[in-house]
Enzyme design. Structure first.
Site, PDB file in Angstrom:
ATOM      1  N   ASP A   1      -8.892   3.812  -2.076  1.00 38.47           N
ATOM      2  CA  ASP A   1      -9.758   4.241  -0.983  1.00 38.47           C
ATOM      3  C   ASP A   1     -11.018   4.930  -1.486  1.00 38.47           C
ATOM      4  O   ASP A   1     -11.161   6.142  -1.430  1.00 38.47           O
ATOM      5  CB  ASP A   1      -8.980   5.167  -0.052  1.00 38.47           C
ATOM      6  CG  ASP A   1      -7.819   4.426   0.586  1.00 38.47           C
ATOM      7  OD1 ASP A   1      -7.784   3.176   0.487  1.00 38.47           O
ATOM      8  OD2 ASP A   1      -6.951   5.072   1.156  1.00 38.47           O
TER       9      ASP A   1
ATOM     10  N   ASP B   1       0.860  -1.186   0.000  1.00 41.54           N
ATOM     11  CA  ASP B   1       0.000   0.000   0.000  1.00 41.54           C
ATOM     12  C   ASP B   1       0.899   1.240   0.000  1.00 41.54           C
ATOM     13  O   ASP B   1       2.119   1.132   0.148  1.00 41.54           O
ATOM     14  CB  ASP B   1      -0.853  -0.045   1.285  1.00 41.54           C
ATOM     15  CG  ASP B   1      -2.031   0.909   1.241  1.00 41.54           C
ATOM     16  OD1 ASP B   1      -2.291   1.500   0.175  1.00 41.54           O
ATOM     17  OD2 ASP B   1      -2.689   1.062   2.285  1.00 41.54           O
TER      18      ASP B   1
ATOM     19  N   GLU C   1       2.864   5.008  -3.933  1.00 45.63           N
ATOM     20  CA  GLU C   1       2.887   5.965  -5.064  1.00 45.63           C
ATOM     21  C   GLU C   1       4.172   6.776  -5.128  1.00 45.63           C
ATOM     22  O   GLU C   1       4.514   7.220  -6.229  1.00 45.63           O
ATOM     23  CB  GLU C   1       1.694   6.923  -4.929  1.00 45.63           C
ATOM     24  CG  GLU C   1       0.345   6.263  -5.103  1.00 45.63           C
ATOM     25  CD  GLU C   1      -0.057   5.392  -3.919  1.00 45.63           C
ATOM     26  OE1 GLU C   1       0.418   5.691  -2.809  1.00 45.63           O
ATOM     27  OE2 GLU C   1      -0.798   4.422  -4.107  1.00 45.63           O
TER      28      GLU C   1
END
Ligand code: NAG
Ligand code: NAG
Ligand code: NAG
Ligand code: NAG
Ligand code: NAG
Length: 850
Positions: A555, A423, A426
């Site tokens: 999300d 997770d 990025e």
């Protein structure tokens, strides 16, 4: 306020600098050398540099390769070979064996002065791409290339986004810059970047355009003031490395794209089971309760997921001694394994910046972290407080990461996980912007560590001709501003002026961080279990990530809007970006899931490849068993999904070996039916099952499109004649979802579901024969052990064909099984004709039904 003032000053300054990009001189082609299947040329700046957003490059090279009959590469790059090119180690380029231009399905045409090019179909001459209306701009920090297109084209892809599947063609901007994107905003860049699109032109076919460029960019799809349609790239750097894919069918384009970026990773059978996660489960006892309550509710739970809650102070590779003690976790995982269930855990890239933290110290020793310009560790803020991040380019980072994974997930002494979840890759940085002091931001950690001397300071000589990026660029706030929803390039992520170990800079490599992390994680999981297919779920993706990982859409919100958006997100990834194993957080991540919506989402998710319920810490619990209607919907959904498991596993097999999509937009199956081109609230699960869920807020009816073809209701097996028109179904219970079998297909269905996918595998099959309008049908079934990395010859690939009287099964029978086909159902009449028997799946057979 301060920053706002600065940027408005900058904006007006650049306006004053150059009036218009129309003033840019373009390039002239010379020294054109043409040989069989290849063309090279020099491109020279054709006039005074316009330097509109940075510095015009004076000398470029053009390379055109007819790589295969259906793939043409056009590459435009700097003659000095300094401009950044994606490292081959990160994304290997395909080696085209090369064909004669005369044998290729698409052709390249060059205009010399001013330089432009076009791509057209051999034979029909249909123009697919034509850059002649504007001059190429190729600067140190800005590239502009525009192609004219037919009016309102049917374009798909350019992910990741949460917009309609068929892209808007007017005043539409797709920004590609991987970013933390809570609530998956519309018209925005999201977590991943996939600069490829599919252009579908109905009866004249589909083609694809893939650009292998990792830099931040805006792609505008728009019309000129005089109404001419175009698509325009505005890119912050890198080179133009285009692959034109001839199709001509949409499916061909998907296959041809997978041939460039790599075939998707084959997933294990169990990964198609139902999975449950929640951020904010308070302790291990609660998790045990979740598993027990799923069991008590008779809802099959395949996999439990651990979000960051298990960690001590949010540090990866640690467990919270109070709430998630190691021995208790080992016990739960052991029990789950005994019942055939699985356990997956979170691994974030942000590593706590703490001397006392062994993972950190070992990383420092291995020089595995990204460094700032003074050689100290570059720090930011993440879940663990003040953190550092892995430099995936540094030579010892993989070994350090593998070692951490082997230690912590040691089956004997640690947590014997079945997959890993990457997770925040990025990467996400809780520091808002350049004014952030990470140690202040992470109030719990103020310790300083002595700067580490750095061995690979970037020098200009180093970068000459090594494709690691031009020197002397404004890496922080380039003059051309892409529409990053987070603000500046470095906001909420790593500084883009950071240098990687190999001398490249984050400005160029930002979008591949997530891909590199999952590559490293996958590699480490293979070291743990060399013969099990690694399962990695990632938030951040780039072209090629499908070869390594599964993806969820991040999300989202517990809203009907986001429920609907999952369909176009799934179609984009699975059909256009070669990432089949995808799905959303079922029932939504943020906000409170309403019962009715959650019931519908339980059904919707069951017909998408990756099926996981997950919610935020701030959201109320939403495990399916908490509501009666959701429990019923989930049981029904999972029962159908599990009976269909081998059917979708077969589709996964095809995706992994040929690039055929695992799920299909309607126009992939009906490419000449213009009514299907814009549909993104229905899809084919596999290529046989048409799924048409209720999609309006709180509705109990649904109006959907049935192509002109024969279908059969999946639940009742009754024939339904489609007429190429909308059909309305009313009184759709919250435990129902309309699903139709497409005529002309044969569906292998397990006779029963099971509590786990391992138990499903023990059940026999029934074959559902759904004759097409010509009375015939065909289908296939792939079988193997469901988990081995290399199954060798131990797999079966069986094709079924029905000619109206006889069903023939033939193919490869390398996987030996006791499971048999125990019945065949021929659909068509009011009642299906059922023939019972025992047909072995270890050899070819024939069944005649009269
Ligand atoms: C590309 O567009 C230009 C300008 O509209 C036109 O002159 C040229 O013929 C086009 N190229 C092809 C191959 O059609
Ligand atoms: C689309 O074109 C119009 C007219 O030239 C322009 O005002 C608008 O900014 C453009 N939008 C995008 C996204 O390029
Ligand atoms: C499981 O169900 C029991 C009985 O209804 C309930 O008391 C408990 O809170 C539930 N636990 C979880 C984790 O949902
Ligand atoms: C990047 O830019 C920031 C802000 O100007 C500066 O503080 C930092 O030293 C720069 N880092 C590098 C690696 O040049
Ligand atoms: C389309 C959609 O539902 N997006 C929503 C995601 O969540 C945020 C926060 O509630 C909404 O503002 C968006 O509209």
């Amino acid at each position: 306020m301060m920053r706002f003032l600065q940027s408005s000053v900058l904006a007006s300054a650049s306006l004053a600098l150059a009036a218009s990009i129309d003033d840019c001189p373009g390039y002239t082609a010379s020294n054109i050398v043409q040989s069989d299947g290849k063309l090279t040329a020099d491109l020279t700046l054709a006039g005074t540099a316009c330097n509109i957003y940075s510095t015009d490059l004076t000398d470029l090279k053009l390379l055109v390769e007819y790589q295969t009959e259906s793939r043409l590469r056009v590459k435009i790059y700097d003659a000095g070979l300094q401009v950044y090119q994606i490292q081959e180690s990160v994304l290997p380029r395909p080696s085209g064996e090369g064909v004669l231009a005369s044998d290729a399905a698409i052709q390249f045409q060059l205009a010399e002065d001013p330089f432009s090019f076009s791509i057209s179909r051999t034979g029909s001459g249909e123009v697919l791409f034509n850059t002649s209306n504007t001059n190429l701009i190729f600067e140190s920090q800005y590239i502009n290339l525009r192609t004219s297109l037919p009016q309102d084209p049917n374009l798909y892809g350019l992910g990741e986004h949460s917009d309609s599947f068929r892209l808007s063609t007017n005043n539409y901007k797709r920004t590609l810059w991987n970013a933390e994107s809570p609530f998956i905003p519309r018209n925005s860049n999201l977590y991943g970047s996939h600069p490829n699109y599919l252009d579908h032109r109905g009866e004249s076919g589909s083609h694809g355009v893939a650009l292998l460029n990792a830099n931040g960019m805006d792609i505008n799809i728009n019309k000129t003031d005089s109404g001419d349609q175009y698509l325009e790239y505005n890119i912050l750097g890198g080179v133009l490395d285009f692959y034109f894919l001839a199709g001509p069918s949409p499916t061909d384009v998907s296959k041809q794209y997978a041939e460039i970026v790599g075939f998707p990773a084959m997933m294990s059978y169990w990964t198609f089971g139902f999975q449950q996660c929640k951020y904010g489960w308070p302790d291990i006892e609660f998790e045990e309760g979740v598993v027990a309550n799923y069991s008590a509710a008779n809802i099959p739970l395949e996999t439990l997921w651990a979000d960051i809650d298990y960690m001590e102070s949010r540090k990866v590779f640690t467990t919270d001694p109070e709430k998630y003690p190691l021995d208790k976790m080992r016990e739960l995982i052991g029990e789950m394994h005994q019942r055939g269930q699985k356990y997956v855990m979170m691994l974030d890239p942000g590593i706590a910046y703490k001397d006392s933290y062994a993972t950190y110290s070992r990383g420092v020793e291995a020089e595995a972290f990204i460094k700032a310009d003074d050689g100290s560790l570059y720090r930011g803020t993440q879940w663990a407080g003040e953190v550092v991040w892995p430099d995936w380019f540094a030579p010892k980072t993989q070994d350090w990461w593998t070692d951490e994974i082997l230690r912590f997930f040691d089956p004997e002494t640690g947590l014997d996980i079945d997959g890993a979840w990457n997770d925040m890759n990025e990467v996400s940085n809780f520091c808002d912007d350049v004014n952030c002091d990470p140690s202040q931001a992470a109030v719990n950690d103020k310790r300083q560590v002595a700067p580490i001397s750095r061995k690979t300071l970037r020098s200009q000589q180093d970068s000459e001709g090594d494709m690691k990026g031009l020197p002397d660029r404004e890496l922080f706030t380039p003059a051309y501003r892409i529409k990053n929803h987070q603000g500046d390039l470095s906001d909420k992520t790593l500084y883009t002026n950071n240098t990687n170990f190999d001398g490249t800079v984050q400005y160029d490599t930002h979008n591949i961080h997530g891909l590199m992390m999952v590559t490293a994680t996958r590699h480490a999981l293979l070291e743990r279990r060399p013969n099990s297919r690694p399962f990695v779920l990632t938030r951040s993706t780039f072209a090629g990530s499908g070869t390594k990982a599964a993806h969820w859409f991040g999300d989202n919100y517990s809203s009907w809007d986001d429920y609907r958006a999952t369909i176009s997100q799934m179609l984009s990834f699975a059909a256009v970006h070669a990432m089949p194993m995808v799905g959303s957080d079922v029932c939504g991540f943020n906000g409170e899931a309403q019962e009715q919506m959650c019931a519908r989402w339980a059904l919707l998710g069951a017909f998408q490849p990756f099926y996981r319920n997950h919610a935020d810490i701030s959201a109320p619990n939403q495990e399916f068993y908490l509501w009666k209607s959701v429990t019923e919907a989930a049981r029904k959904a999972i029962d159908a999904r599990y009976r269909l498991l081998d059917y979708i596993y077969t589709a996964m097999y095809r995706a992994a070996s040929t690039g055929v999509p695992i799920v299909n937009p309607l126009f992939f199956i009906y490419p000449n039916d213009a009514e299907t081109f814009g549909i993104d609230l229905q899809w084919f699960y596999g290529d046989t099952l048409l799924v048409s869920p209720v999609t309006d807020d709180d509705a109990t009816s649904v109006t959907f499109y049935l192509p002109d073809d024969i279908f059969y209701d999946f639940w009742t097996l009754q024939p339904v004649q489609g007429t190429g028109a909308a059909v309305t179904v009313v009184d759709v219970a919250v435990t129902d979802i309309p699903v139709h079998i497409r005529g002309g297909t044969i569906l292998p269905l397990r006779t029963a579901s099971g509590d786990t996918t391992a138990l499903v595998r023990q059940n026999d099959f029934t074959l559902i024969v759904a004759p097409g309008t010509d009375g015939k049908a065909s289908g296939s079934l792939c079988l193997d052990d469901g988990d081995s990395v290399d199954v060798g010859s131990e797999y079966s690939d069986i094709s079924f064909a029905w000619d109206g009287q006889t069903l023939k099964a033939e193919g490869t029978f390398g996987y030996s099984t006791d499971v048999v086909i125990e019945s065949v159902k021929i659909l068509g009449g009011d009642e299906p004709v059922t023939k019972k028997g025992t047909w072995s799946l270890n050899e070819a057979f024939e069944i005649t039904v009269s």
